[in-house]
Scaffold this active site. Structure first.
Site, PDB file in Angstrom:
ATOM      1  N   GLU A   1     -20.701  20.977 -15.154  1.00  0.00           N
ATOM      2  CA  GLU A   1     -20.974  19.591 -15.561  1.00  0.00           C
ATOM      3  C   GLU A   1     -20.106  18.614 -14.786  1.00  0.00           C
ATOM      4  O   GLU A   1     -20.548  17.528 -14.396  1.00  0.00           O
ATOM      5  CB  GLU A   1     -20.731  19.429 -17.067  1.00  0.00           C
ATOM      6  CG  GLU A   1     -21.748  20.187 -17.901  1.00  0.00           C
ATOM      7  CD  GLU A   1     -21.341  20.242 -19.365  1.00  0.00           C
ATOM      8  OE1 GLU A   1     -22.002  19.606 -20.168  1.00  0.00           O
ATOM      9  OE2 GLU A   1     -20.349  20.927 -19.686  1.00  0.00           O
TER      10      GLU A   1
ATOM     11  N   ASN B   1      -1.855  -2.435  13.185  1.00  0.00           N
ATOM     12  CA  ASN B   1      -3.313  -2.297  13.228  1.00  0.00           C
ATOM     13  C   ASN B   1      -3.756  -1.043  13.981  1.00  0.00           C
ATOM     14  O   ASN B   1      -4.636  -0.316  13.520  1.00  0.00           O
ATOM     15  CB  ASN B   1      -3.950  -3.545  13.859  1.00  0.00           C
ATOM     16  CG  ASN B   1      -3.660  -4.789  13.046  1.00  0.00           C
ATOM     17  OD1 ASN B   1      -3.114  -4.693  11.940  1.00  0.00           O
ATOM     18  ND2 ASN B   1      -4.005  -5.956  13.570  1.00  0.00           N
TER      19      ASN B   1
ATOM     20  N   ASN C   1     -18.921  26.619 -23.037  1.00  0.00           N
ATOM     21  CA  ASN C   1     -19.529  25.507 -22.291  1.00  0.00           C
ATOM     22  C   ASN C   1     -19.284  25.582 -20.785  1.00  0.00           C
ATOM     23  O   ASN C   1     -18.209  25.985 -20.357  1.00  0.00           O
ATOM     24  CB  ASN C   1     -18.967  24.176 -22.815  1.00  0.00           C
ATOM     25  CG  ASN C   1     -19.375  23.917 -24.255  1.00  0.00           C
ATOM     26  OD1 ASN C   1     -20.449  24.341 -24.679  1.00  0.00           O
ATOM     27  ND2 ASN C   1     -18.524  23.242 -24.997  1.00  0.00           N
TER      28      ASN C   1
ATOM     29  N   GLN D   1      -7.494  -2.209   4.340  1.00  0.00           N
ATOM     30  CA  GLN D   1      -6.524  -1.395   3.600  1.00  0.00           C
ATOM     31  C   GLN D   1      -7.203  -0.653   2.437  1.00  0.00           C
ATOM     32  O   GLN D   1      -6.678   0.322   1.928  1.00  0.00           O
ATOM     33  CB  GLN D   1      -5.393  -2.290   3.079  1.00  0.00           C
ATOM     34  CG  GLN D   1      -4.288  -1.555   2.359  1.00  0.00           C
ATOM     35  CD  GLN D   1      -3.057  -2.424   2.173  1.00  0.00           C
ATOM     36  OE1 GLN D   1      -2.262  -2.610   3.071  1.00  0.00           O
ATOM     37  NE2 GLN D   1      -2.914  -2.983   0.978  1.00  0.00           N
TER      38      GLN D   1
ATOM     39  N   SER E   1     -15.563  24.906 -27.823  1.00  0.00           N
ATOM     40  CA  SER E   1     -15.718  23.657 -28.572  1.00  0.00           C
ATOM     41  C   SER E   1     -14.633  23.598 -29.626  1.00  0.00           C
ATOM     42  O   SER E   1     -14.255  24.617 -30.206  1.00  0.00           O
ATOM     43  CB  SER E   1     -17.105  23.636 -29.227  1.00  0.00           C
ATOM     44  OG  SER E   1     -17.078  22.792 -30.362  1.00  0.00           O
TER      45      SER E   1
ATOM     46  N   LYS F   1     -19.395  28.289 -29.391  1.00  0.00           N
ATOM     47  CA  LYS F   1     -19.759  27.686 -28.116  1.00  0.00           C
ATOM     48  C   LYS F   1     -18.964  28.190 -26.923  1.00  0.00           C
ATOM     49  O   LYS F   1     -17.784  28.492 -27.022  1.00  0.00           O
ATOM     50  CB  LYS F   1     -19.564  26.163 -28.195  1.00  0.00           C
ATOM     51  CG  LYS F   1     -20.524  25.494 -29.154  1.00  0.00           C
ATOM     52  CD  LYS F   1     -21.797  25.097 -28.460  1.00  0.00           C
ATOM     53  CE  LYS F   1     -21.485  23.941 -27.547  1.00  0.00           C
ATOM     54  NZ  LYS F   1     -22.632  23.159 -27.209  1.00  0.00           N
TER      55      LYS F   1
ATOM     56  N   TYR G   1      -9.138  -6.646  12.868  1.00  0.00           N
ATOM     57  CA  TYR G   1      -8.502  -6.165  11.647  1.00  0.00           C
ATOM     58  C   TYR G   1      -8.515  -7.240  10.573  1.00  0.00           C
ATOM     59  O   TYR G   1      -8.222  -8.412  10.844  1.00  0.00           O
ATOM     60  CB  TYR G   1      -7.047  -5.723  11.919  1.00  0.00           C
ATOM     61  CG  TYR G   1      -6.372  -5.238  10.645  1.00  0.00           C
ATOM     62  CD1 TYR G   1      -6.548  -3.929  10.207  1.00  0.00           C
ATOM     63  CD2 TYR G   1      -5.634  -6.105   9.850  1.00  0.00           C
ATOM     64  CE1 TYR G   1      -5.977  -3.493   9.013  1.00  0.00           C
ATOM     65  CE2 TYR G   1      -5.060  -5.682   8.654  1.00  0.00           C
ATOM     66  CZ  TYR G   1      -5.243  -4.378   8.244  1.00  0.00           C
ATOM     67  OH  TYR G   1      -4.694  -3.954   7.070  1.00  0.00           O
TER      68      TYR G   1
ATOM     69  N   LYS H   1      -8.221   3.587   2.236  1.00  0.00           N
ATOM     70  CA  LYS H   1      -7.476   4.805   1.941  1.00  0.00           C
ATOM     71  C   LYS H   1      -7.707   5.378   0.544  1.00  0.00           C
ATOM     72  O   LYS H   1      -7.921   6.586   0.389  1.00  0.00           O
ATOM     73  CB  LYS H   1      -5.980   4.568   2.184  1.00  0.00           C
ATOM     74  CG  LYS H   1      -5.656   4.550   3.682  1.00  0.00           C
ATOM     75  CD  LYS H   1      -4.265   4.113   3.991  1.00  0.00           C
ATOM     76  CE  LYS H   1      -4.120   2.635   4.262  1.00  0.00           C
ATOM     77  NZ  LYS H   1      -5.094   2.027   5.186  1.00  0.00           N
TER      78      LYS H   1
ATOM     79  N   THR I   1     -40.919  24.908  -9.774  1.00  0.00           N
ATOM     80  CA  THR I   1     -41.177  23.546  -9.289  1.00  0.00           C
ATOM     81  C   THR I   1     -41.415  22.737 -10.567  1.00  0.00           C
ATOM     82  O   THR I   1     -41.954  23.272 -11.554  1.00  0.00           O
ATOM     83  CB  THR I   1     -42.425  23.451  -8.384  1.00  0.00           C
ATOM     84  OG1 THR I   1     -43.559  23.900  -9.134  1.00  0.00           O
ATOM     85  CG2 THR I   1     -42.276  24.291  -7.123  1.00  0.00           C
ATOM     86  N   HIS I   2     -41.006  21.516 -10.576  1.00  0.00           N
ATOM     87  CA  HIS I   2     -41.115  20.669 -11.778  1.00  0.00           C
ATOM     88  C   HIS I   2     -40.426  21.314 -12.977  1.00  0.00           C
ATOM     89  O   HIS I   2     -40.807  21.063 -14.122  1.00  0.00           O
ATOM     90  CB  HIS I   2     -42.584  20.383 -12.125  1.00  0.00           C
ATOM     91  CG  HIS I   2     -43.401  19.926 -10.960  1.00  0.00           C
ATOM     92  ND1 HIS I   2     -43.522  18.617 -10.601  1.00  0.00           N
ATOM     93  CD2 HIS I   2     -44.118  20.638 -10.044  1.00  0.00           C
ATOM     94  CE1 HIS I   2     -44.292  18.522  -9.521  1.00  0.00           C
ATOM     95  NE2 HIS I   2     -44.660  19.734  -9.161  1.00  0.00           N
TER      96      HIS I   2
ATOM     97  N   SER J   1       0.822  -1.220   0.000  1.00  0.00           N
ATOM     98  CA  SER J   1       0.000   0.000   0.000  1.00  0.00           C
ATOM     99  C   SER J   1       0.850   1.261   0.000  1.00  0.00           C
ATOM    100  O   SER J   1       0.313   2.366  -0.018  1.00  0.00           O
ATOM    101  CB  SER J   1      -0.962  -0.007   1.197  1.00  0.00           C
ATOM    102  OG  SER J   1      -0.247  -0.185   2.402  1.00  0.00           O
TER     103      SER J   1
HETATM  104  N1  ARG Z   1      -1.155  -1.307   5.199  1.00  0.00           N
HETATM  105  C1  ARG Z   1      -2.061  -1.801   6.180  1.00  0.00           C
HETATM  106  C2  ARG Z   1      -3.422  -1.090   6.036  1.00  0.00           C
HETATM  107  O1  ARG Z   1      -3.469  -0.100   5.379  1.00  0.00           O
HETATM  108  C3  ARG Z   1      -1.532  -1.562   7.549  1.00  0.00           C
HETATM  109  C4  ARG Z   1      -2.001  -2.529   8.554  1.00  0.00           C
HETATM  110  C5  ARG Z   1      -1.421  -3.871   8.309  1.00  0.00           C
HETATM  111  N2  ARG Z   1      -1.782  -4.773   9.350  1.00  0.00           N
HETATM  112  C6  ARG Z   1      -1.600  -6.104   9.240  1.00  0.00           C
HETATM  113  N3  ARG Z   1      -1.972  -6.833  10.237  1.00  0.00           N
HETATM  114  N4  ARG Z   1      -1.093  -6.636   8.144  1.00  0.00           N
HETATM  115  O2  ARG Z   1      -4.408  -1.487   6.574  1.00  0.00           O
END
Ligand code: ARG
Length: 463
Positions: free
Chosen positions: A294, A114, A289, A326, A281, A287, A321, A329, A159-160, A27
């Site tokens: 949008e 964790n 835009n 993961q 455009s 044009k 966990y 993120k 409205t509408h 990650s």
């Molecule tokens: N990269 C992991 C995550 O984003 C970190 C935690 C990893 N924990 C584990 N027990 N492998 O969640």
């Protein structure tokens, strides 16, 4: 399989990880964005470990120095990653241990990735939501400035998507401001639940060492500390909540965008876009835009996708966990980047466009838009509203059938007459709407005052 095993957990393993595992598992490409929070968390953890006597003062300062160096390397972009750097936590620890070989081996005492990752992400989210709330306020200020500047300009409200009743343009703009005020309120409430330190929960069950989770929480500026170690490492409600807040904010921006798209069309002609915030455009030279509007509409779909995707990730997970977590993120980071950019662009677009108030007034002064006022005129004379509605409806039908203009028919009507016809004069209908929160200028002036107080309070609450 790689030759040597550089992972933190290599002790128990014979061979190296498969290439596919490594690519799927790593990650670091996206979580390195939390390096400052990871270092901050480690700093506090090490400080606490020294305070409770697990580290000597010498070891603590060696690790602190190493953390400073890693932070410098990361911030200046000279940090060199290695194959075993699975994630930001692994990368930082590996480098700290290179810089301070003896002491560095103690940094992870009483800690797991964790509780570490949950801590980092909460610190990151806290800062981000705070900044986001401030950006929403900036956009509200732009809308407010525009509302103040247009004075008593008015337009038909719909409205509408059918012309309904005229209101001041300020009232219309403020309608969006109130929705955004709820977004700010929601972000602040979410921040309250983000503001809980999970550090000290360990892998899932706490520790046999004399750790002090309250101390690390205080050092990191968290308002609260976790109550249950299992919940602490598995809870990602704060991510789901942040994604919801951003989705609803995105929906509000999308609705504003949709109106700007309509208003800037030749058919409406209510606004003219500034060149800097519109596009052309490649084929049609005439044009101009409304791409920003949008995209505001389009990005809302992406934000909602992140929310539903992540809720789906969470729904089947047993405590505590699981690596599925993961997946928190990338949607969170992308949602934050997306909503930020959308807000900034929309702010520029709204701040720079021109309101064509003559066109708005011309449409709003359509006599049919005063039909409700005509019915209320009869109500004031004692007629039940249902009958009044019927009388005016019949006149509208005659006008549409070509039996005369509505003002002429009203003036000639025995129930209504010339006095009622005055309600169809330019701006009259709009000015008549005086009740609290209504669309006339007197009510709008009071509403502007109320909104200014809400905005001032929100700004104070955030500072
Ligand atoms: N990269 C992991 C995550 O984003 C970190 C935690 C990893 N924990 C584990 N027990 N492998 O969640």
């Amino acid at each position: 399989m790689s030759e040597s095993r550089s992972q933190l957990w290599a002790g128990r393993f014979d061979g190296g990880p498969a290439e596919a595992l490594q690519q799927l598992n790593d990650s670091l490409p996206f979580d390195r964005r939390m390096f400052a929070q990871d270092i901050q968390g480690s700093w506090a953890h090490v400080t606490m470990l020294a305070e409770v006597g697990i580290l000597s003062d010498e070891e603590r300062s060696q690790i602190h120095d190493a953390l400073n160096e890693v932070e410098r390397e990361m911030a200046t972009g000279v940090f060199e990653t290695q194959a075993g750097d699975e994630d930001i936590h692994t990368a930082v620890e590996r480098r700290v241990t290179e810089l301070a070989p003896e002491a560095g081996g103690k940094i992870h005492t009483g800690r797991s990735r964790n509780d570490q990752v949950a801590t980092d992400l909460r610190l990151w989210t806290k800062r981000e939501l705070h900044e986001l709330a401030q950006l929403v306020i900036t956009f509200q200020e732009t809308l407010l400035r525009r509302a103040e500047d247009v004075g008593d300009a008015y337009l038909p409200a719909y409205t509408h998507l059918q012309q309904a009743q005229p209101v001041t343009l300020a009232h219309h703009l403020l309608a969006h401001c109130w929705a955004l005020a709820r977004d700010v309120e929601r972000l602040v409430q979410t921040l309250d639940r983000v503001d809980v330190s999970p550090l000290g929960a360990g892998a899932l069950a706490g520790s046999s060492l004399p750790l002090q989770p309250e101390r690390t929480a205080a050092l990191l500026g968290f308002a609260k500390v976790f109550d249950n170690s299992m919940d602490a490492v598995s809870d990602r409600d704060f991510v789901a909540e942040a994604l919801f807040d951003m989705s609803l904010l995105g929906v509000h921006l999308s609705r504003i965008g949709e109106e700007l798209i309509l208003w800037s069309s030749t058919e409406f002609g209510f606004v003219s876009l500034d060149d800097a915030f519109s596009t052309g455009s490649s084929m049609m030279p005439q044009k101009k835009n409304p791409d920003i509007a949008e995209l505001a509409r389009g990005k809302a779909g992406r934000l909602i996708g992140h929310l539903t995707g992540f809720l789906t990730t969470l729904k089947g997970l047993p405590l505590t966990y699981n690596k599925d977590l993961q997946e928190d993120k990338e949607p969170l980071f992308d949602a934050c980047d997306t909503i930020r950019l959308t807000l900034l662009a929309l702010d520029g677009m709204v701040g720079s466009l021109t309101f064509n108030t003559d066109t708005m007034a011309m449409q709003a002064d359509n006599p049919f838009a005063a039909a409700t006022d005509l019915a209320e005129f009869l109500v004031n004379k004692g007629m039940p509203f249902r009958s009044a509605h019927h009388v005016v409806g019949a006149l509208v039908r005659s006008a549409l059938a070509g039996e005369g203009s509505l003002p002429a028919l009203v003036a000639a009507s025995p129930e209504l007459g010339p006095e009622a016809a005055k309600l169809m004069e330019p701006g009259a209908s709009m000015r008549n709407r005086t009740t609290r929160g209504g669309g006339g200028p007197a009510a709008t002036a009071l509403e502007l005052d109320r909104f200014r107080s809400v905005l001032t309070a929100a700004k104070q609450g955030l500072s």
